[in-house]
Design a protein around this motif. Structure first.
Motif, PDB file in Angstrom:
ATOM      1  N   SER A 150       2.315   0.933  -3.170  1.00 31.22           N
ATOM      2  CA  SER A 150       2.567  -0.352  -3.829  1.00 31.22           C
ATOM      3  C   SER A 150       1.575  -1.372  -3.306  1.00 31.22           C
ATOM      4  CB  SER A 150       3.988  -0.839  -3.527  1.00 31.22           C
ATOM      5  OG  SER A 150       4.145  -2.172  -3.992  1.00 31.22           O
ATOM      6  N   SER A 177       5.777  -5.932  -0.849  1.00 31.33           N
ATOM      7  CA  SER A 177       6.190  -4.526  -0.969  1.00 31.33           C
ATOM      8  C   SER A 177       7.066  -4.046   0.193  1.00 31.33           C
ATOM      9  CB  SER A 177       4.931  -3.661  -1.036  1.00 31.33           C
ATOM     10  OG  SER A 177       5.250  -2.312  -0.757  1.00 31.33           O
ATOM     11  N   TYR A 178       8.210  -3.477  -0.159  1.00 29.17           N
ATOM     12  CA  TYR A 178       9.065  -2.862   0.868  1.00 29.17           C
ATOM     13  C   TYR A 178       8.354  -1.665   1.512  1.00 29.17           C
ATOM     14  CZ  TYR A 178      13.094  -5.568  -0.736  1.00 29.17           C
ATOM     15  OH  TYR A 178      13.950  -6.589  -1.040  1.00 29.17           O
ATOM     16  N   ASN A 179       7.597  -0.965   0.717  1.00 28.86           N
ATOM     17  CA  ASN A 179       6.905   0.209   1.270  1.00 28.86           C
ATOM     18  C   ASN A 179       5.842  -0.205   2.284  1.00 28.86           C
ATOM     19  OD1 ASN A 179       7.834   2.913  -0.071  1.00 28.86           O
ATOM     20  ND2 ASN A 179       7.975   1.310  -1.635  1.00 28.86           N
ATOM     21  N   PHE A 227       7.650   5.033  -9.404  1.00 26.81           N
ATOM     22  CA  PHE A 227       7.488   4.283 -10.655  1.00 26.81           C
ATOM     23  C   PHE A 227       7.720   5.251 -11.809  1.00 26.81           C
ATOM     24  CE2 PHE A 227       4.364   0.566  -9.435  1.00 26.81           C
ATOM     25  CZ  PHE A 227       5.345   0.012  -8.626  1.00 26.81           C
ATOM     26  N   PRO A 237       6.586   3.884  -3.350  1.00 29.86           N
ATOM     27  CA  PRO A 237       7.758   3.728  -4.209  1.00 29.86           C
ATOM     28  C   PRO A 237       7.717   4.775  -5.324  1.00 29.86           C
ATOM     29  CG  PRO A 237       6.116   2.070  -4.799  1.00 29.86           C
ATOM     30  CD  PRO A 237       5.545   2.906  -3.677  1.00 29.86           C
TER      31      PRO A 237
HETATM   32  C1  LIG Z   1       7.026  -0.072 -13.159  1.00 24.03           C
HETATM   33  C2  LIG Z   1       8.221   0.232 -12.283  1.00 24.03           C
HETATM   34  C3  LIG Z   1       8.881   1.436 -12.413  1.00 24.03           C
HETATM   35  C4  LIG Z   1       9.950   1.742 -11.566  1.00 24.03           C
HETATM   36  N1  LIG Z   1      10.538   2.965 -11.664  1.00 24.03           N
HETATM   37  C5  LIG Z   1      11.455   3.326 -10.735  1.00 24.03           C
HETATM   38  C6  LIG Z   1      11.945   4.662 -10.710  1.00 24.03           C
HETATM   39  O1  LIG Z   1      11.588   5.499 -11.511  1.00 24.03           O
HETATM   40  N2  LIG Z   1      12.849   4.981  -9.762  1.00 24.03           N
HETATM   41  C7  LIG Z   1      13.271   4.077  -8.819  1.00 24.03           C
HETATM   42  O2  LIG Z   1      14.084   4.429  -7.953  1.00 24.03           O
HETATM   43  N3  LIG Z   1      12.829   2.796  -8.824  1.00 24.03           N
HETATM   44  C8  LIG Z   1      11.924   2.415  -9.758  1.00 24.03           C
HETATM   45  N4  LIG Z   1      11.417   1.144  -9.742  1.00 24.03           N
HETATM   46  C9  LIG Z   1      11.928   0.182  -8.739  1.00 24.03           C
HETATM   47  C10 LIG Z   1      11.105   0.231  -7.473  1.00 24.03           C
HETATM   48  O3  LIG Z   1      11.572   1.268  -6.655  1.00 24.03           O
HETATM   49  C11 LIG Z   1      11.211  -1.087  -6.726  1.00 24.03           C
HETATM   50  O4  LIG Z   1      10.641  -2.097  -7.524  1.00 24.03           O
HETATM   51  C12 LIG Z   1      10.531  -1.032  -5.365  1.00 24.03           C
HETATM   52  O5  LIG Z   1      10.896  -2.187  -4.649  1.00 24.03           O
HETATM   53  C13 LIG Z   1       9.018  -0.948  -5.497  1.00 24.03           C
HETATM   54  O6  LIG Z   1       8.449  -0.735  -4.223  1.00 24.03           O
HETATM   55  P1  LIG Z   1       7.729  -1.905  -3.395  1.00 24.03           P
HETATM   56  O7  LIG Z   1       8.817  -2.855  -2.946  1.00 24.03           O
HETATM   57  O8  LIG Z   1       7.073  -1.216  -2.251  1.00 24.03           O
HETATM   58  O9  LIG Z   1       6.753  -2.591  -4.315  1.00 24.03           O
HETATM   59  C14 LIG Z   1      10.372   0.799 -10.604  1.00 24.03           C
HETATM   60  C15 LIG Z   1       9.694  -0.422 -10.496  1.00 24.03           C
HETATM   61  C16 LIG Z   1       8.640  -0.692 -11.323  1.00 24.03           C
HETATM   62  C17 LIG Z   1       7.911  -2.016 -11.159  1.00 24.03           C
END
Ligand SMILES: Cc1cc2nc3c(=O)[nH]c(=O)nc-3n(C[C@H](O)[C@H](O)[C@H](O)COP(=O)(O)O)c2cc1C
Length: 186
Positions: A10, A15-17, A77, A75
């Motif tokens: 991410s 970002s949590y990651n 997506f 994460p």
């Molecule tokens: C485009 C998009 C698709 C996502 N698809 C999923 C998914 O398939 N499964 C899931 O558990 N979370 C999904 N999420 C939620 C993400 O896990 C969440 O936004 C997470 O906080 C993203 O990681 P980050 O905080 O490191 O950016 C999605 C988020 C986005 C923006």
């Protein structure tokens, strides 16, 4: 000291990651020198330009080249890994193939319940391809669901069970990297 190149799937600023990666960098600093290598500015993979790759790609490949090991924190997506991470991995599968035979471990955090399980299954398959050829720590899946409840306002992972689990994976990973290094140098 084990040099670890960390790729984070991410690129958003909160970002949590990324927070999880920074937590691991700090917590395991006596074992690992974890350097987060940015994948934000990488050109799209294109076979036409790989012989004379853009500066962003050359910089990226040279930053990971000296690593003993890799950490990928991502994460999920749309039930897969983010495109930005896949693009970075595609670059590493070509030319010097910087991940080939390198010990690698994986973690992932999501706000959903399943903690990136589908993305990580695919990631293992990608890393196992002949182009990548990474040596991925078997089992030991760091799957963090509902991450928004496990990281505090300062970005620190606070959930004791999750921390215990990651400690345990790190305990498995250290001898795994050492064995890998011995194989390379023998
Ligand atoms: C485009 C998009 C698709 C996502 N698809 C999923 C998914 O398939 N499964 C899931 O558990 N979370 C999904 N999420 C939620 C993400 O896990 C969440 O936004 C997470 O906080 C993203 O990681 P980050 O905080 O490191 O950016 C999605 C988020 C986005 C923006």
């Amino acid at each position: 000291m084990i040099k670890v190149a960390a790729l984070v799937g991410s690129i958003r600023k909160d970002s949590y990651n990324m927070k999880l990666t920074q937590f691991m960098k700090d917590r395991y600093r006596d074992h690992f020198d974890i350097q987060v290598v940015t994948i934000r500015d990488l050109a799209h993979y294109d076979q036409d330009i790989e012989e004379e790759a853009p500066a962003s790609v050359q910089r990226f490949k040279s930053e990971v080249a000296e690593a003993d090991a890799f950490l990928i924190v991502t994460p999920e997506f749309n039930h897969s890994i983010p495109g930005v991470l896949k693009n970075a991995l595609d670059w590493l599968s070509r030319g010097d193939r910087e991940m080939a035979n390198k010990a690698t471990f994986i973690a992932g955090a999501t706000m959903g319940a399943l903690g990136t399980v589908r993305a990580q299954m695919q990631l293992r398959q990608i890393l196992n391809s002949p182009g990548m050829g990474a040596n991925v720590l078997p089992g030991n899946e760091i799957l963090i669901g509902s991450v928004q409840n496990k990281i505090d306002e300062n970005g620190k992972l606070t959930d004791p069970q999750t921390i215990d689990f990651i400690d345990n994976v790190v305990d498995q990973f250290i001898p795994f990297v050492e064995a890998q290094k011995e194989k390379v140098h023998s």
